[in-house]
Scaffold this motif. Structure first.
Motif, mmCIF file in Angstrom:
data_model
loop_
_atom_site.group_PDB
_atom_site.id
_atom_site.type_symbol
_atom_site.label_atom_id
_atom_site.label_comp_id
_atom_site.label_asym_id
_atom_site.label_seq_id
_atom_site.Cartn_x
_atom_site.Cartn_y
_atom_site.Cartn_z
ATOM 1 N N HIS A 24 37.645 45.259 32.610
ATOM 2 C CA HIS A 24 36.429 45.391 33.415
ATOM 3 C C HIS A 24 35.548 44.155 33.225
ATOM 4 O O HIS A 24 35.066 43.568 34.190
ATOM 5 N N SER A 27 37.393 41.027 34.645
ATOM 6 C CA SER A 27 37.392 40.989 36.114
ATOM 7 C C SER A 27 36.045 40.516 36.642
ATOM 8 O O SER A 27 35.974 39.756 37.626
ATOM 9 N N LYS A 28 34.971 40.949 36.016
ATOM 10 C CA LYS A 28 33.644 40.503 36.442
ATOM 11 C C LYS A 28 33.473 39.000 36.234
ATOM 12 O O LYS A 28 32.845 38.315 37.049
ATOM 13 N N GLN A 60 39.945 45.103 40.403
ATOM 14 C CA GLN A 60 38.563 45.154 39.950
ATOM 15 C C GLN A 60 37.812 43.851 40.221
ATOM 16 O O GLN A 60 36.581 43.851 40.311
ATOM 17 N N ASP A 63 36.684 44.526 43.659
ATOM 18 C CA ASP A 63 35.574 45.496 43.602
ATOM 19 C C ASP A 63 34.251 44.789 43.291
ATOM 20 O O ASP A 63 33.214 45.087 43.894
ATOM 21 N N GLU A 64 34.291 43.859 42.328
ATOM 22 C CA GLU A 64 33.069 43.157 41.943
ATOM 23 C C GLU A 64 32.615 42.205 43.047
ATOM 24 O O GLU A 64 31.404 42.069 43.291
#
Length: 639
Positions: A24, A27-28, A60, A63-64
């Protein structure tokens, strides 16, 4: 000095690697890097040319980026994208196509013009592929090349679909997929037989031309191939290893994917360690295997010659360390997985009291219990414990369609034999038969077919649990809703799954819980089921005294096994118990011979279990402990 120390730690690594706590956070960070490139190019009035990847790894990140677009105004109007690959042949409207994937997880949620999206065409006539591939390359080049290329890595070491044997200067082309790659994709296609054998992919040479390259990898499944790509020799057998030649490459990985890099796996080889009991145990077992000596025969010289001089100096002499680790290993071995009654338990893995325990075995699929811990299951029953088994899902996706027809045919004949008119069943059978005949890859089964598959697995689970010695009231079918919901939703777990688990736990109030800690299963079901149990127990432990004293043991076996240094309870099995375990597994007839989703291990489940259990026993014996026929291994979860 800190920089010098870091360079020493990473001296085996031939590619810059950034390791993050989890995917998480990582990925950011990647999404932030992409956003920075876009904003910088926008400020110059230029388009951003991005190379994009598919699969679960970048989801992800997308998603970000969607969040940045919707909440912080990041625009994609001046972004042009080129995807790495596409299956061939592949209809773009198919759920398995990368066109469908990219639209669903990214493009449909941002403001990118459709004409700016480029994905290899899986509908081309074969004779037009070469022309298309050249045009794809030229379009990238005419736009000034890729500003940033993001990559995942397959377990064969492929980037894009550049499989082993690919050349470092290869361009966009049609390729044949490796068998392991097709196996990994089998769940999306409803079986490996439905996975295309070919794909169109950007080449390694194309990827090399990007101004910046970021390769991402998450979880322990990718750890071995990441290590080979980063620390191994450059070889066509591991295409990602060619990235060692790039000057603009960075691997962004989580701690699990980094676990086999030298600085994490055997840190004593690259730096002074802050030694703790776990690390000492791991290091001594590693040394024993490296020099092929039992632990009690290791010498100070062995320690000094294998990067462990610091350990021998701080905690030695060697024999003192050896005897301590040997005793620790010896104390993990027990023939009493429920605790030995009226025994001093300070050196045993399980408590002696209460002498009769309520033991609850959670099984994600209807066969994980006997495949992974069938010997211990039977041992607990034989030793008089109150054993219950809970099957968390129906497992109905792992039944062949032909079995459905066979069982319904049996039912029709049975009704005819007892004089009951089976017209309704015959009508349903015809509908099922017609659906199965025209079924598309990975198409969702109608409810009737799903139910028959669930009934098949349920009957097999009952037979196996009964063989292990359980009565009907000790067998629980939970049918957690996430399992069927997950076929339609991205994040299917809800409070209902947790509440059903809490209800069963409160009803039984177990002293010990066994759960699958085998997260390498290709379904992903084991990990989801384990997290549901954890969430349920975390809630219960706040108010329930019994929950605060319940122990949770993790088992493996169907897909992988614990490393010896991880094992906290090893239950030895006699040759007769190995046979009993095998017979329990045999009750699952639908999973014998050739299961629907075998993963990358083509052996039957009973063969895997038997050989892994024997290997665990052999590992203990090589370290100088008793020579058992087989062992099942467990690790205790610390709340």
């Amino acid at each position: 000095m800190a920089r010098l120390n870091f360079l020493e730690e990473t001296r085996f690594e031939k590619i810059p690697v950034s390791v993050y706590e989890n995917k998480h956070i990582a990925s950011k960070m990647v999404a932030k890097r992409i956003a920075e490139v876009i904003l910088k190019r926008q400020a110059n009035g230029s388009n951003t040319i991005l190379g994009l990847a598919t699969g679960s790894t970048p989801v992800q990140v997308y998603d970000e980026l969607i969040r940045l677009h919707k909440e912080e105004g990041l625009s994609f109007k001046k972004v042009i994208t080129f995807n790495l690959d596409e299956y061939f042949p592949m209809d773009p409207s198919s759920k398995q196509s990368y066109v469908h994937f990219m639209n669903e997880v990214f493009f449909d949620h941002i403001d990118i013009p459709k004409e700016n999206i480029n994905i290899p065409d899986g509908t081309l006539d074969r004779e037009k592929i070469i022309e298309f591939c050249l045009a794809y390359e030229n379009k990238i080049e005419n736009l000034g090349g890729l500003d940033l290329q993001i990559l995942g890595i397959g377990r064969t070491g492929h980037v894009g679909f550049n499989e082993p044997g690919s050349a470092p200067n290869s361009g966009t082309r049609l390729v044949t997929l490796d068998d392991l790659t097709r196996q990994d994709a089998s769940r999306d296609f409803g079986g490996k037989g439905n996975v295309p054998t070919k794909a169109i992919t950007m080449g390694i040479g194309t990827i090399f031309k990007a101004k910046d390259i970021i390769l991402m990898a998450w979880n322990t499944k990718k750890a071995a191939i990441v290590m080979k790509a980063v620390e191994g020799e450059i070889s066509g057998e591991v295409p990602a290893s060619f990235l060692q030649l790039a000057e603009n490459i960075e691997f962004v990985i989580d701690t699990d994917a980094a676990s086999e890099l030298t600085r994490f796996n055997t840190p004593w080889l690259v730096k002074d360690c802050n030694w703790n009991e776990f690390l000492i145990k791991k290091a001594v077992i590693w040394l024993s295997n490296a020099v092929k000596k039992p632990i009690l025969k290791l010498t100070d010289e062995d320690y000094n010659n294998h990067g462990m001089a610091q350990l021998a100096t701080e905690y030695g002499p060697a024999y003192n360390i050896n005897i301590k680790i040997f005793n620790q290993l010896q104390h993990t071995i027990t023939g009493w997985p429920g605790g030995k009654p009226n025994a001093i338990d300070s050196q045993r893995p399980e408590r002696a009291e209460p002498s009769v325990k309520t033991s609850l075995i959670f099984s994600p699929h209807p066969d994980d219990d006997v495949v992974s811990m069938g010997g211990t299951f039977i041992r607990l029953v034989d030793q008089g414990h109150n054993v219950h088994v809970a099957y968390q899902t129906s497992g109905n996706t792992s039944v062949w369609d032909t079995d459905v027809l066979r069982y319904v045919e049996f039912t029709i004949d049975f009704y005819k034999s007892i004089g009951v008119a089976p017209e309704k069943f015959e009508k349903i059978y015809c509908e099922m038969s017609s659906f199965i005949k025209n079924k598309k890859p990975n198409e969702t089964d109608p409810v009737e077919v799903q139910n028959v598959k669930a009934f098949i697995r349920k009957s097999e689970a009952i037979a196996a649990a009964r063989y292990a010695g359980l009565q009907e009231n000790q067998i629980h079918f939970m049918a957690l809703p996430f399992y069927d919901r997950g076929k339609k939703m991205k994040n299917p777990v809800t409070e209902r799954d947790i509440e059903l688990t809490i209800q069963l736990l409160q009803k039984l109030k177990p002293h010990q819980i066994f759960a699958a800690g085998d997260f390498a299963d290709p379904h992903g079901t084991h990990l989801v089921c384990f997290h549901i149990i954890l969430k349920a127990m975390e809630k219960l432990r706040k108010t329930e005294k019994w929950a605060q004293s319940a122990w949770l043991w993790m088992y493996r076996g169907a897909w992988q096994e614990f490393e010896t240094y991880e094992v906290e309870m090893a239950v030895p099995l006699s040759p007769q118990e190995v046979e009993r375990k095998k017979d329990a597994i045999f009750q699952h007839q639908s999973q014998k011979d050739h299961p629907v989703f075998p993963g990358d291990d083509e052996r039957e489940f009973w063969v895997r279990a038997q050989e892994r259990n024997k290997k665990t026993a052999e590992n203990y014996h090589k370290l100088g402990l008793a020579n058992y026929e087989a062992m099942e291994a467990f690790v205790r979860w610390k709340f």
